[in-house]
Design an enzyme around this catalytic site. Sequence first.
Site, PDB file in Angstrom:
ATOM      1  N   SER A 104       0.814  -1.333   0.041  1.00  0.00           N
ATOM      2  CA  SER A 104       0.039   0.059  -0.140  1.00  0.00           C
ATOM      3  C   SER A 104       0.863   1.348  -0.109  1.00  0.00           C
ATOM      4  O   SER A 104       1.960   1.430   0.264  1.00  0.00           O
ATOM      5  CB  SER A 104      -0.943  -0.063   1.240  1.00  0.00           C
ATOM      6  OG  SER A 104      -1.590   1.219   1.290  1.00  0.00           O
ATOM      7  N   TYR A 159      -2.487  -0.996  10.041  1.00  0.00           N
ATOM      8  CA  TYR A 159      -2.102  -1.236   8.565  1.00  0.00           C
ATOM      9  C   TYR A 159      -0.877  -0.671   8.073  1.00  0.00           C
ATOM     10  O   TYR A 159      -0.396  -1.552   7.259  1.00  0.00           O
ATOM     11  CB  TYR A 159      -3.456  -0.522   8.127  1.00  0.00           C
ATOM     12  CG  TYR A 159      -3.619  -0.546   6.549  1.00  0.00           C
ATOM     13  CD1 TYR A 159      -4.327  -1.766   6.099  1.00  0.00           C
ATOM     14  CD2 TYR A 159      -3.195   0.315   5.578  1.00  0.00           C
ATOM     15  CE1 TYR A 159      -4.192  -2.272   4.922  1.00  0.00           C
ATOM     16  CE2 TYR A 159      -3.402   0.150   4.356  1.00  0.00           C
ATOM     17  CZ  TYR A 159      -4.026  -1.103   3.796  1.00  0.00           C
ATOM     18  OH  TYR A 159      -4.262  -1.446   2.607  1.00  0.00           O
TER      19      TYR A 159
END
Length: 362
Positions: free
Chosen positions: A237, A250
């Site tokens: 990401s 995350y």
Amino acid sequence: MVALLYSPLNEFGPPLRDLIFSPFLSGPLLLVVTHAPDAVRHVLRNLARRLPSLLHAPLQNLDLSTATKVLRVVFALGVVRRLNRALNVIGANAWHLTASKGWDWPNEIAVVTGGSSGIGKLVVEKLVALGLRVAVLDIQDLPKSMENNTRIHFFKCDVTSSESVAGAADAIRREIGHPSILINNAGITSPMAILKMSESYLRKIFAVNSLSHWFTAQQFLPHMIQMNKGHVVTVASIASFVALPTAADYSASKAAALAFHESLTSELKHCYHAPNVLTTIVHPNFVRTPLIEGWADHLEKAGVRMLTSEQVAEPIVAQIKSRRGGQLIIPRSMTLIAGIRGWPTWLQELIRDTLGRSSLWP
């Protein structure tokens, strides 16, 4: 990420940016204005006659020296840009100049974790369209649209469990064969401040987003190494580079996925002498999927430009089809953010402060 990270050129889209900075366009134009200035002025005068009188003087009195300087800069940038891209491709593929050989899509088998929904589902469908057989590892059942496709094989699997992954891997080898492509796509998130994060969820997100990569690689890599042929795709990401409030879990788990990819790439070359086992790391910006449902509207109001699953799945499959490894930052206009940790500390903090205030979940 919010709008401040987007260059004005991004509004034109990658195709137009590539055209503007193409040395194959700026080179000939530079040649014309430096070697045939009289001819250029003649063309501009003729053009001026066909335009409103307001534009006559600017075109007729155009200073070609300014145009020449601009074209020289654009041409130089275009050459550097092309050279940088070529070196990126070569460097990411064990310094090989050509694409990996020996791929025959109808005879290849891919494993996709989290392939029952979102980005993974589209990746599976696109791989099948290429002729591949695909093994889907997921705790969710296949959607009905996939159930009757004979090239899609579903294996219910908890990727956070090494035993579950091993069981699924044995079944795949027994029923289909040895996979040559592994796409570690499964991921979860739930915006939450550090002090509110429970231990159980913290362990779960690291298990799904990071530890599962070790479990799948340990099962499927040995045969790829033995054959010196394969492709491991790690879906990370943009959060690998920038950690935001309520997303420490995350960002940290995706940064771990990036570290996994980098070490794996190096080990394949130097520990296992299998440079033809390709590796690709994928860094999408925020994607509108069920994963962030309920948070997406807030992000868009804050200036975040949401991607669709299609915008992420398409380049992943195109990368596999190219028979080359590499790094995909999606959208490509976000490439600059990958180097944020090398920026001056004050600038890093300015970016994080701005992004943090904009993206903070109320």
